[in-house]
Design a protein around this motif. Structure first.
Motif, mmCIF file in Angstrom:
data_model
loop_
_atom_site.group_PDB
_atom_site.id
_atom_site.type_symbol
_atom_site.label_atom_id
_atom_site.label_comp_id
_atom_site.label_asym_id
_atom_site.label_seq_id
_atom_site.Cartn_x
_atom_site.Cartn_y
_atom_site.Cartn_z
ATOM 1 N N ALA A 228 0.750 -1.271 -0.059
ATOM 2 C CA ALA A 228 0.004 -0.117 -0.052
ATOM 3 C C ALA A 228 1.060 1.436 -0.028
ATOM 4 N N ASP A 229 0.701 2.181 -1.006
ATOM 5 C CA ASP A 229 1.753 3.171 -1.378
ATOM 6 C C ASP A 229 1.145 4.435 -1.021
ATOM 7 N N PHE A 230 0.148 4.535 -0.636
ATOM 8 C CA PHE A 230 -0.598 6.074 -0.431
ATOM 9 C C PHE A 230 0.275 6.793 0.725
ATOM 10 N N SER A 231 0.047 8.251 0.342
ATOM 11 C CA SER A 231 0.926 9.020 1.447
ATOM 12 C C SER A 231 0.056 9.222 2.751
ATOM 13 N N PRO A 232 0.801 9.364 3.934
ATOM 14 C CA PRO A 232 0.087 9.593 4.955
ATOM 15 C C PRO A 232 -0.912 10.738 4.998
ATOM 16 N N ILE A 233 -1.894 10.449 5.939
ATOM 17 C CA ILE A 233 -2.995 11.658 6.149
ATOM 18 C C ILE A 233 -2.761 12.037 7.508
ATOM 19 N N THR A 234 -2.724 13.591 7.656
ATOM 20 C CA THR A 234 -2.742 13.853 8.889
ATOM 21 C C THR A 234 -4.037 14.567 9.436
ATOM 22 N N LEU A 235 -4.744 14.082 10.548
ATOM 23 C CA LEU A 235 -5.869 14.226 11.394
ATOM 24 C C LEU A 235 -5.559 15.211 12.188
ATOM 25 N N SER A 236 -6.095 16.577 12.367
ATOM 26 C CA SER A 236 -6.101 17.610 13.257
ATOM 27 C C SER A 236 -7.366 18.006 13.652
ATOM 28 N N PHE A 237 -7.176 18.649 14.870
ATOM 29 C CA PHE A 237 -8.521 18.842 15.663
ATOM 30 C C PHE A 237 -8.479 20.125 16.303
ATOM 31 N N SER A 238 -9.349 21.078 15.927
ATOM 32 C CA SER A 238 -9.439 22.406 16.433
ATOM 33 C C SER A 238 -10.675 23.041 16.182
ATOM 34 N N THR A 243 -10.187 17.653 10.875
ATOM 35 C CA THR A 243 -9.854 18.045 9.312
ATOM 36 C C THR A 243 -8.839 17.056 9.076
ATOM 37 N N ALA A 244 -8.814 16.699 7.846
ATOM 38 C CA ALA A 244 -7.717 15.744 7.268
ATOM 39 C C ALA A 244 -7.177 16.558 6.233
ATOM 40 N N SER A 245 -5.758 16.253 6.162
ATOM 41 C CA SER A 245 -5.096 16.824 5.102
ATOM 42 C C SER A 245 -5.217 16.377 3.641
ATOM 43 N N GLY A 247 -8.138 14.080 0.965
ATOM 44 C CA GLY A 247 -9.305 13.269 1.147
ATOM 45 C C GLY A 247 -10.727 13.883 1.558
ATOM 46 N N THR A 248 -11.758 13.374 1.845
ATOM 47 C CA THR A 248 -13.055 13.899 2.281
ATOM 48 C C THR A 248 -13.244 13.144 3.560
ATOM 49 N N LEU A 249 -13.554 14.000 4.550
ATOM 50 C CA LEU A 249 -13.972 13.427 5.871
ATOM 51 C C LEU A 249 -15.393 13.548 6.014
ATOM 52 N N GLU A 250 -15.882 12.562 6.542
ATOM 53 C CA GLU A 250 -17.407 12.366 6.883
ATOM 54 C C GLU A 250 -17.556 11.794 8.140
ATOM 55 N N ARG A 251 -18.573 12.320 8.812
ATOM 56 C CA ARG A 251 -19.020 11.711 10.192
ATOM 57 C C ARG A 251 -20.441 10.732 9.901
ATOM 58 N N TYR A 252 -20.473 9.848 10.741
ATOM 59 C CA TYR A 252 -21.725 8.937 10.460
ATOM 60 C C TYR A 252 -22.940 9.646 11.412
ATOM 61 N N ALA A 261 -20.795 14.818 5.028
ATOM 62 C CA ALA A 261 -19.568 15.443 5.055
ATOM 63 C C ALA A 261 -19.128 16.498 6.395
ATOM 64 N N SER A 262 -18.780 16.113 7.176
ATOM 65 C CA SER A 262 -18.558 16.732 8.433
ATOM 66 C C SER A 262 -17.411 16.290 9.391
ATOM 67 N N GLY A 263 -16.589 17.117 9.740
ATOM 68 C CA GLY A 263 -15.798 16.584 10.906
ATOM 69 C C GLY A 263 -15.844 16.964 12.202
ATOM 70 N N ALA A 264 -17.214 17.303 12.390
ATOM 71 C CA ALA A 264 -17.792 18.277 13.633
ATOM 72 C C ALA A 264 -17.510 17.098 14.888
ATOM 73 N N TYR A 265 -16.872 17.597 16.056
ATOM 74 C CA TYR A 265 -16.817 16.635 17.278
ATOM 75 C C TYR A 265 -16.808 17.608 18.434
ATOM 76 N N ASN A 266 -18.024 17.481 19.228
ATOM 77 C CA ASN A 266 -18.243 18.408 20.377
ATOM 78 C C ASN A 266 -18.080 17.531 21.756
#
Length: 299
Positions: A228-238, A243-245, A247-252, A261-266
């Motif tokens: 598997a040769d994809f580049s690392p993804i960085t997950l950030s929280f603010s 947020t993801a460096s 691709g598409t970030l989604e919440r269930y 499509a959401s990265g919301a986390y309360n």
């Protein structure tokens, strides 16, 4: 003196038929419909009405398990970090009588039934039906083959099909003929190609990413080296959001039963966990993975 004996079924070498044989060795098979009453009739009825359907159903279950297991195995990596291949070899359907120009393969296990199929040729068109059941629609494919009932048919010389048709048994012997495709234990792909490293996050130990699960890995081996040769993804929280460096970030959304499509986390309401998915389909790469965020993450 004539006597009853069992002979090989010419249309199915793995079955026996009842025949009347003479001292000279000549034999005449008896249609099962002519054998009525008694223990012999009961045994034949049991084979026809109970044993055959049960064997077909068991084969269908075996094919379903093999397909599901193979799909999951191909999402993992083995001890050498190589993406997994097929774990099981699924047997091809049995075709009787065997003709050299016929190729029949399982195309879609979900479309199979526990019935045998009968394929006929009228000189112009093919027809297929479930034995003892209804007709099965056949769809002509671009390569000249036909698909229907979960199988794909390719017959280069249809004149070889006898007037009585071809008996196709997609599942009859699948359970007994299923085999393991790998022999080296190192090739068992139990690892996940997606792993998580803590990065520079300095929050509480209880803040964590867990339940990482690869969902698809299409195209991630661009150089065909098995890795598997994809580049690392960085997950950030603010500001209460991931947020993801790339691709598409989604919440269930559990209430809707779908991904949004959401990265919301309360942290006040989600500290027990929230599911997220990252999907990337750029540059020929098509992969996705899921994770669960747990804890009172600090922005």
């Amino acid at each position: 003196m004539n006597k009853l004996a069992t002979v090989q079924d010419p249309s199915d070498p793995q079955r026996s038929m009842i025949a009347i044989t003479s001292d000279s060795g000549a034999s005449n098979t008896l249609p099962e419909s002519l054998i009525s009453g008694g223990a012999l009739s009961g045994l034949l009825a049991f084979r026809r009405e109970s044993l055959d359907p049960a064997q077909n159903t068991l084969g269908l279950v075996a094919l379903g398990i093999a397909e599901t297991f193979n799909a999951q195995h191909q999402l993992g990596t083995d001890l050498d970090g190589v993406l997994g291949g097929a774990f099981f070899n699924s047997p091809a359907p049995t075709v009787m009588p065997a003709i050299s120009s016929a190729r029949v393969a399982i195309e879609d296990v979900s479309q199979l039934s526990s019935s045998d199929y009968l394929l006929t040729w009228d000189g112009t068109n093919y027809s297929m039906k479930a034995v003892g059941g209804s007709a099965i629609a056949l769809t002509l494919q671009a390569d000249g083959s036909y698909s229907g009932g979960g199988v794909n048919l390719s017959i280069s010389n249809p004149s070889q099909i006898p007037p009585t048709g071809l008996l196709i048994q997609p599942t009859r012997y699948a359970a007994s003929n299923l085999s393991v495709a790998i022999s080296d234990p190192r090739k068992v792909a139990a690892g996940d190609p997606v792993s998580v490293a803590p990065g520079n996050y300095s929050g509480a130990v209880s803040d964590r990413i867990e339940g990482v699960k690869t969902l698809s890995v299409g195209g991630i081996d661009a150089n065909s080296d098995g890795l598997a040769d994809f580049s690392p993804i960085t997950l950030s929280f603010s500001a209460n959001a991931f947020t993801a460096s790339s691709g598409t970030l989604e919440r269930y959304d559990a209430s809707a039963g779908s991904w949004v499509a959401s990265g919301a986390y309360n942290p006040a309401t989600d500290s027990s966990g929230a599911r997220f998915r990252v999907t990337d389909a750029q540059g020929g790469v098509d992969y996705s993975f899921e994770f669960t965020a747990v804890g009172a993450w600090a922005s």
